[in-house]
Design an enzyme around this catalytic site. Structure first.
Site, PDB file in Angstrom:
ATOM      1  N   GLY A  10      -6.826  -5.121  -0.853  1.00 54.41           N
ATOM      2  CA  GLY A  10      -5.563  -5.641  -1.357  1.00 54.41           C
ATOM      3  C   GLY A  10      -5.727  -7.028  -1.961  1.00 54.41           C
ATOM      4  CB  VAL A  12      -3.837 -11.189   1.070  1.00 54.55           C
ATOM      5  CG1 VAL A  12      -4.283 -12.174   2.149  1.00 54.55           C
ATOM      6  CG2 VAL A  12      -2.519 -11.665   0.453  1.00 54.55           C
ATOM      7  CB  ALA A  59       0.974  -5.049   4.735  1.00 52.60           C
ATOM      8  CB  THR A  61       3.204  -4.142   0.134  1.00 48.96           C
ATOM      9  OG1 THR A  61       2.267  -3.424  -0.673  1.00 48.96           O
ATOM     10  CG2 THR A  61       2.459  -4.974   1.166  1.00 48.96           C
ATOM     11  CE1 TYR A  98      -2.793 -14.580   5.869  1.00 50.98           C
ATOM     12  CE2 TYR A  98      -3.903 -12.533   6.466  1.00 50.98           C
ATOM     13  CZ  TYR A  98      -3.946 -13.887   6.209  1.00 50.98           C
ATOM     14  OH  TYR A  98      -5.133 -14.566   6.292  1.00 50.98           O
ATOM     15  CE1 TYR A 124       6.327  -5.215   3.349  1.00 50.03           C
ATOM     16  CE2 TYR A 124       8.006  -6.760   2.629  1.00 50.03           C
ATOM     17  CZ  TYR A 124       6.692  -6.475   2.924  1.00 50.03           C
ATOM     18  OH  TYR A 124       5.728  -7.451   2.800  1.00 50.03           O
ATOM     19  CE  LYS A 128       4.364  -7.642   6.856  1.00 44.15           C
ATOM     20  NZ  LYS A 128       2.889  -7.449   6.975  1.00 44.15           N
TER      21      LYS A 128
END
Length: 298
Positions: A10, A12, A59, A61, A98, A124, A128
């Site tokens: 990804g 990040v 994640a 996303t 994150y 989402y 999270k």
């Protein structure tokens, strides 16, 4: 120090894999090597690697798709991180994770601080937030960095999409009633490296949540106008000038998931803890443009 990076492929994860290498031995895994949707298998991977630090950049996303894929979003964003935190506690390892500004409803008139009440508007954000809670309940040493509007070189980000549209259209309509701070994956990785250096010292950061975003604020409209103006200044042949980027409300683009109008995050806690300054969002965007645009346009 042995670092286990998850979500290697990804935005990040790519930046982390590049920038954390000087800090120790790195094992970087994508979904094929460590699937967050398989919490039991994930725990086995961590137990096999025996890292000192787990850095979870993985994640779910897809904000709109999450509204219809709730179970998968829950697995990847909440159950998987919870499993990581539990095995981290057993190994006495640190977990770096994150999260997102989408844990808030965006109704506050000021930037959000870490202790503000959360109230996600969409699946989402809710998953999270569930991941944050699962990590906190596991009792592991952990740092959770909430960030916003992440960008990086590549095709799947706002900057690249805006530049592509500006090459083929005469005008663009961009939302102007959502406010936040575009933040690069590289900046997130650089701050993570600084936090890891402190973890390796005798003054590690206290476990908890920290807001990590570039300084300043803008709307998606202001962001798009800045990117187009800078690209044109560099000689990129775009049909749309900044004055033809038209501001519109969120209602102009109905979507399955609601977005917060205020995504501003106060970074005072992080800056104080690490003794650092964070760049303005414009300077941070320029770094991504430097890598995204051809050498001849700089």
């Amino acid at each position: 120090m042995k670092l286990l990076i998850l979500g290697r492929d990804g935005q990040v994860g790519t930046a982390l894999t590049q920038l954390l290498a000087p800090l120790g031995t790195i094992v970087a895994l994508g979904r094929d090597g460590a699937d967050l949707a398989n919490p039991d298998g994930l725990a086995r991977v961590v137990d096999r690697e025996q890292p000192d630090v787990i850095v979870n950049a993985g994640a779910y996303t897809a904000v709109d798709r999450a509204e219809s894929e709730t179970e998968l979003a829950q697995l990847v964003n909440a159950d998987g991180p919870g499993a990581l935190a539990r095995v981290a506690a057993e190994l006495d390892a640190w977990l770096i994770h994150y999260s997102t500004d989408y844990v808030f409803d965006g109704e506050k008139s000021e930037p959000y601080v870490e202790d503000d009440a959360t109230a996600p508007l969409n699946v989402y954000g809710a998953t999270k937030r569930a991941g944050e809670l699962a990590i906190g309940e596991a009792g592991s040493k952990h740092l959770i960095f909430r960030t916003s509007w992440v960008h990086a070189p590549g095709r799947n980000n706002f900057i690249a999409k805006i530049l592509s549209l500006a090459q083929s259209r005469d005008e663009l309509k961009v939302i102007d009633d959502q406010i936040g701070a575009p933040t690069s994956a590289r900046l997130i990785a650089e701050v993570t490296a600084r936090a890891l250096e402190q973890i390796a010292s005798d003054r590690p950061l206290p476990s908890g949540i920290y807001h990590l975003a570039a300084a300043g604020e803008t709307s998606w409209h202001g962001y798009a106008s800045y990117v187009i103006g800078e690209a044109r200044r560099r000689g990129v042949p775009l049909r749309v000038p900044p004055e033809r980027v038209l501001p519109v409300p969120s209602t102009a683009f109905p979507s399955p998931a609601r977005r917060p109008h205020n995504s501003r995050l106060s970074t005072h806690k992080l800056r104080t803890a690490l003794g650092i300054d964070l760049p303005d969002w414009q300077a941070d965007v320029l770094g991504t443009l430097d890598n995204l645009l051809p050498e001849t346009t700089r």
